[in-house]
Design a protein around this motif. Structure first.
Motif, mmCIF file in Angstrom:
data_model
loop_
_atom_site.group_PDB
_atom_site.id
_atom_site.type_symbol
_atom_site.label_atom_id
_atom_site.label_comp_id
_atom_site.label_asym_id
_atom_site.label_seq_id
_atom_site.Cartn_x
_atom_site.Cartn_y
_atom_site.Cartn_z
ATOM 1 N N GLY A 1 -1.486 0.862 2.783
ATOM 2 C CA GLY A 1 -2.261 0.760 1.799
ATOM 3 C C GLY A 1 -1.937 0.406 0.443
ATOM 4 O O GLY A 1 -0.676 0.384 0.225
ATOM 5 N N ASP A 2 -2.915 -0.157 -0.246
ATOM 6 C CA ASP A 2 -2.366 -0.752 -1.817
ATOM 7 C C ASP A 2 -3.148 0.124 -2.754
ATOM 8 O O ASP A 2 -2.732 0.890 -3.411
ATOM 9 C CB ASP A 2 -2.475 -2.242 -1.483
ATOM 10 N N ASP A 3 -4.511 -0.378 -2.723
ATOM 11 C CA ASP A 3 -5.537 0.242 -3.764
ATOM 12 C C ASP A 3 -5.610 1.983 -3.224
ATOM 13 O O ASP A 3 -5.624 2.753 -4.289
ATOM 14 C CB ASP A 3 -6.735 -0.392 -3.617
ATOM 15 N N ASP A 4 -5.510 2.235 -2.015
ATOM 16 C CA ASP A 4 -5.867 3.525 -2.003
ATOM 17 C C ASP A 4 -4.742 4.176 -0.712
ATOM 18 O O ASP A 4 -4.687 4.667 0.103
ATOM 19 C CB ASP A 4 -7.242 3.888 -1.184
ATOM 20 N N ALA A 5 -3.404 3.984 -1.284
ATOM 21 C CA ALA A 5 -2.184 4.450 -0.513
ATOM 22 C C ALA A 5 -2.324 5.997 -0.450
ATOM 23 O O ALA A 5 -2.023 6.460 0.623
ATOM 24 C CB ALA A 5 -0.976 3.971 -1.241
ATOM 25 N N ALA A 6 -2.596 6.634 -1.436
ATOM 26 C CA ALA A 6 -2.812 8.131 -1.215
ATOM 27 C C ALA A 6 -3.802 8.569 -0.050
ATOM 28 O O ALA A 6 -3.541 9.350 0.491
ATOM 29 C CB ALA A 6 -3.095 8.775 -2.499
ATOM 30 N N GLY A 7 -4.768 7.763 -0.263
ATOM 31 C CA GLY A 7 -6.181 8.182 0.697
ATOM 32 C C GLY A 7 -5.466 7.844 2.325
ATOM 33 O O GLY A 7 -5.753 8.591 3.203
ATOM 34 N N VAL A 8 -4.813 6.705 2.354
ATOM 35 C CA VAL A 8 -4.266 6.233 3.644
ATOM 36 C C VAL A 8 -3.427 7.343 4.298
ATOM 37 O O VAL A 8 -3.515 7.685 5.531
ATOM 38 C CB VAL A 8 -3.704 5.072 3.686
ATOM 39 N N ARG A 9 -2.516 7.893 3.372
ATOM 40 C CA ARG A 9 -1.421 8.742 3.828
ATOM 41 C C ARG A 9 -2.085 10.007 4.201
ATOM 42 O O ARG A 9 -1.819 10.772 5.087
ATOM 43 C CB ARG A 9 -0.291 9.059 2.594
#
Lengths: 424, 576
Positions: free
Chosen positions: A230-238
């Motif tokens: 992810g880039d914009d939502d890296a935390a969400g992806v993790r």
């Protein structure tokens, strides 16, 4: 009429951004101009302060403790230990997604080649990958992604003696991505949780990826992926992967083009914007007026030379990689202000015969007085209102020391703050 | 004939592998030993010119005639190694008209197709030629990939039953009763296809006849049997440009002189060269002035070279030889012809012949002559077929099929792979696995790397010369670790790491002579990527044990070890 500001920062990498931020926070009217893409896209996204001494001792547990023993010309000696600490505090403040500020101790992070390296700050996304953590690790490589071979990295980490078991598997990324898809393509797909085709069925990308990894997981407490989550939502992806895998998830820092490096760049530009500074990118500074005092610089735009004037200037154009330091067959030079760059007359003295030898070129850059003002060959200040920061500074080998980000932040901070004070 | 004679060939350059192929094709039992990689010596350090013979058309017409003959043969049997660029001998106003005419007559005398082209015609062919050149002679010069050619010869020899041993240094000749009966070799590690990390060892290879094809090293082999072989090694520098400033081989049309040739080679152009006698083929100075002279002198022909980017320089040694009674003082006067030294006739030492002198372009002819000679020793009447039978990879290269779609490769990469692999493209590229590009500068895919590993074992430099991976602009900055990863799996981590280090060091060696401007910036970037990002300069796997517990164990709030259970909300990791 020139475009005016109190402090003009030339260069948009870590040093320039930190310099502009610290000047802006000190109340100055700040403008930043930068030419090309910053070298942050080449950087792993880890923020090192000092991992090894110039003699190669290390990995150092406490980078600050080693600073007073550095050579006198080292930029850290110029700004001092307290200067480095204050600068890192500024960094922690403007980069909330970074970890490591809770301790002076360096962290050890796995690299994409399977080594570990000491670093002072690391993205939240890398934090579950700490090598001093003793939970077992599953590394997941993606078949078409040649920069990260999970099996090889795992074996290399074991050879480095990490205190946990580590295993690597290679999976095919769900869906039909090109064999050599760009990292941003993976990131986008995960950001948007876009649909991918798995055995003829459309599945959300995050679910499909987790399902593929789930069959490989054998009780490891954490799972490392190449830095494409992810880039914009890296935390969400993790978070989504963590939930579906029942294990912590981290990214292994990678080479260029580096998403963590680009994310850091974005965060710092956002902070700069918030601090009220102006910035423009894409055009080079090509010339200046002044003798001992810079009156104005000229930015080339579509062939025209536009004057920019300021009270104080910060030179943060980078080193050899960023082209803040250039060379030809005869000489090494700083191309904008022609500041003196110490170097041997014979170019065969610029390098060592070993690939990782003691390379003089790695220390090329301007030398400064205690106030970061570039000095000529005779030790005289070249311009009383110009300060240099980051990789354009000479006298240290950031690659061997693992000190590049720290020097950029510390000297950028000091140069920006002093420039703001002088401009008032 | 009681049994097939066993021939030991020393030297894995073009001559040695050419001989091994020829003898093997004639049915003899052959073992070839080479101290390094294939092409380790002179062959791997040449400018890749496929001579038309034009170069020698005035000074050495015997060599010139051989060159044009072999030029035609190689276009035929090694089409996947040859690019027929054509060549020009360019005359500047200050160069002699007399010599120009002599060159023209010489080409005619040697049956080299040659044609005078005017300034404007020459500049239409090569727009970057200096504006003020007079005219030129066009000849059928070409470019040839020595690595690919030698590997193809070795592969063909192996197909015909030969044993090829690289990284196997001859430590002694076995001499019994005035006759050479074999060689003693030291295998660097393991036998067979080189295996890193297993114990090497000494092997006595007994042979009915020994061929010394070690070029500039021939004297050393002679010393082992007490015979004198007066090779006169002569060094020459070559500087590699990052792009092809010219698509035709450009020669300076003047009697002789340093820095007078530019060879377009794959993605690069190679500037050459100097000619200076040295004592030791392995230890001679590599100096800055030589590189500077290449650039300064050749910019007289192609001015843009003055500011162009070089990516590395390398030196090679010619194995020059002249019969003892000639006594040239200037190495440029020594003939480029080759000589068979039958040590029985010459030194009363039976069982060995050395081949010295010669040129890369005539390697096959040399192989043919010495194979005839060897066969004669045993009364074998077998015809040479190396001029007719294509090398592996060139069998069906006349029709270049469109492999791009077939293998799902992007077009320039597909084209380049097929050019490198020739008729082996099908066999190598047909894979059901993902086939990403490993080396972007040279467009080398995983399938090619894996094929090279299969052929050469755990030596990444051998993989490099087979594929060109790591030989482009970035000089391995972006792909060395990827190549290492391709090796891992087949080989263990320690073996892989050793091969990786060797490759990094080899790539560094030549770049040292190109460290200014763009390439110095590239070198700094490579250094940063390898040292900063990967920490390969202080690789903990190579160093002292690390006290992991002393380092940051996590803040206890961001997924560190202190936290247990699994967050489901993104937790504190949030925000980015």
């Amino acid at each position: 009429m020139a475009i005016e500001s109190e402090v003009l920062v030339v260069g948009g990498g870590l040093a320039g951004l930190t310099g502009a931020l610290s000047a802006a926070r000190a109340g100055a009217d700040v403008r930043l101009v930068s030419y090309k893409q910053s070298t942050l896209r080449n950087a792993s996204g880890l923020v090192d302060v000092l991992g090894y001494t110039p003699d190669g001792d290390g990995p150092l547990v406490d980078p600050y403790a080693a600073i007073p023993d550095l050579p006198e010309r080292h930029p850290y000696r110029t700004v001092g230990v307290d200067g480095v600490r204050e600068a890192m505090a500024l960094f922690d403040d403007v980069a909330p997604d970074y970890r490591g500020g809770h301790t002076d101790a360096n962290a050890l992070l796995p690299t994409h080649g399977g080594t570990i390296k000491p670093t002072a700050r690391y993205p939240a996304g890398a934090s579950a990958g700490l090598a001093s953590d003793d939970r077992d690790v599953l590394l997941v490589g993606i078949a078409g992604m040649v920069d990260f071979d999970a099996t090889h990295a795992a074996a290399h980490l074991e050879a480095a003696g990490v205190p946990f078991d580590v295993r690597g598997v290679t999976i095919e990324f769900p869906g039909t991505l090109d064999a050599k898809a760009k990292v941003t393509r993976y990131a986008k797909l995960l950001d948007t949780n876009g649909k991918v085709a798995v055995r003829g069925r459309e599945r959300p990308a995050r679910d499909a990826l987790a399902e593929r990894v789930n069959t490989e997981l054998a009780g490891e407490g954490r799972v490392g992926f190449p830095a494409v989550l992810g880039d914009d939502d890296a935390a969400g992806v993790r978070a989504a992967l963590r939930e579906r895998l029942g294990a912590d998830v981290f990214e292994v820092p990678m080479g260029p083009p580096s998403l963590p490096g680009l994310r850091l760049e974005d965060a710092l530009f956002a902070a700069l914007d918030e601090a009220g500074a102006s910035f423009e990118t894409g055009n080079p500074v090509v010339d200046y007026d002044g003798d001992g005092h810079i009156e104005r610089v000229y930015v080339e735009k579509n062939g025209a030379k536009i004057p920019y004037s300021a009270d104080q200037y910060v030179l943060a154009t980078g080193g050899l990689v960023g082209k803040g330091v250039e060379s030809d067959r005869e000489a090494v030079y700083e191309p904008i202000f022609d500041c003196h760059v110490p170097h041997a007359a014979d170019r065969y003295d610029w390098f060592d015969t070993e690939a990782f030898g003691d390379h003089a070129f790695a220390r090329f850059g301007v030398s400064t007085d205690d106030d970061l003002r570039p000095e000529d060959a005779g030790g005289n200040v070249e311009f009383e209102n110009l300060r240099a920061a980051g990789a354009v500074l000479g006298g240290y080998d950031f690659a061997a020391e693992k000190s590049g980000s720290g020097v950029s932040i510390a000297t950028g901070y000091a140069a920006g703050r002093t420039a703001a004070q002088e401009a008032r | 004939m009681a049994s097939v004679p066993h021939i030991a060939v020393i030297g894995g350059g073009s001559t040695g592998t050419g001989i091994a192929r020829d003898l093997a094709m004639r049915g003899l039992d052959v073992t070839l030993v080479e101290q390094g990689n294939l092409t380790h010596g002179t062959t791997g350090r040449m400018h890749g010119l496929l001579h038309s013979g034009g170069r020698y058309a005035v000074s050495d017409q015997a060599s010139a005639t051989e060159c044009i003959e072999e030029n035609r043969v190689l276009r035929d049997i090694a089409s996947h190694c040859v690019e027929m660029t054509g060549g020009l001998f360019v005359k500047r106003p200050e160069d002699s008209e007399e010599y120009f005419q002599e060159k023209l007559r010489g080409c005619e005398a040697c049956d080299i197709p040659a044609e005078v082209v005017s300034n404007s015609e020459a500049r239409a062919m090569e727009p970057h030629l200096a504006k003020d050149v007079d005219k030129a002679i066009s000849v059928p010069d070409g470019a040839v990939d020595p690595f690919r050619l030698v590997v193809a010869n070795a592969a063909s020899a192996r197909e015909h039953g030969a044993r090829i041993e690289t990284h196997s240094t001859v430590t002694d000749l076995l001499v019994e009763d005035g006759e050479v009966v074999g060689v003693e070799v030291d295998h660097a590690s393991g036998s067979g296809v080189r295996v890193h990390g297993t114990e090497g060892g000494t092997e006595e290879i007994r042979a009915d006849y020994v061929v010394n094809a070690t070029g500039a090293w021939a004297g050393r082999i002679g010393d082992m049997a007490g015979v004198d072989i007066e090779v006169r090694p002569s060094k020459g520098v070559m500087t590699i440009m990052n792009t092809r400033q010219v698509d035709t081989v450009i020669n300076r049309c003047r009697p002789k002189g340093d820095a007078d040739i530019i060879v377009p080679h794959e993605t690069t152009a190679i500037l050459g060269t100097t000619d200076e006698e040295v004592e030791d083929p392995e230890d001679y100075p590599e100096e800055q002035w030589e590189v500077d002279m290449m650039i300064d002198t050749l910019s007289e022909l192609v001015p843009m070279l003055a500011d162009a980017r070089t990516i590395r320089s390398f030196w090679g040694v010619r194995p020059l030889y002249e019969p003892p009674d000639v006594g040239s003082t200037d190495p440029t006067d020594i003939t480029r012809d080759y000589f068979l030294l039958d040590h029985e006739e010459r030194d009363d030492l039976h069982g060995m012949t050395s081949i010295v002198g010669g040129k890369f372009t005539t390697y096959r002819m040399m192989g043919e002559e010495i194979s005839d000679h060897v066969c004669a020793q045993f009364g074998i009447d077998a015809d040479c077929r190396t001029a007719e039978v294509p090398l592996p990879g060139s069998e069906d290269f006349s029709v270049l099929r469109d492999y791009m779609d077939e293998f799902g490769l992007r077009s320039p990469i597909g084209r380049r792979s097929v050019e490198r692999l020739g008729s082996r493209a099908d066999e190598v590229l047909k894979t059901s696995e993902p086939n990403p590009t490993v080396c972007e500068c040279e467009g080398v895919t995983r399938a090619e790397i894996q094929d090279a590993i299969e052929g050469s074992g755990s030596d990444l430099n051998a993989v490099r010369i087979r594929t060109r991976a790591s030989m482009g602009n970035c000089q391995g900055g972006f792909c060395c670790h990827r190549m290492a990863s391709e090796l891992h799996g087949e080989y263990d981590e320690q073996t892989t790491r050793a091969a990786w280090d060797e490759l990094l060091q080899e790539r560094w060696k030549g770049q040292r002579h190109a460290l200014w401007g763009e390439q110095l910036s590239q070198a700094m970037l490579n250094y940063a990527l390898h040292a900063t990002t990967q920490n390969r300069d202080r690789d903990p796997a190579d160093g002292e044990p690390v006290d992991f517990a002393a380092f940051d164990g996590g803040s206890g709030q961001a997924g560190g070890p202190a936290r247990s259970g699994v967050a489901t909300d993104g937790g504190d990791d949030g925000g980015d």
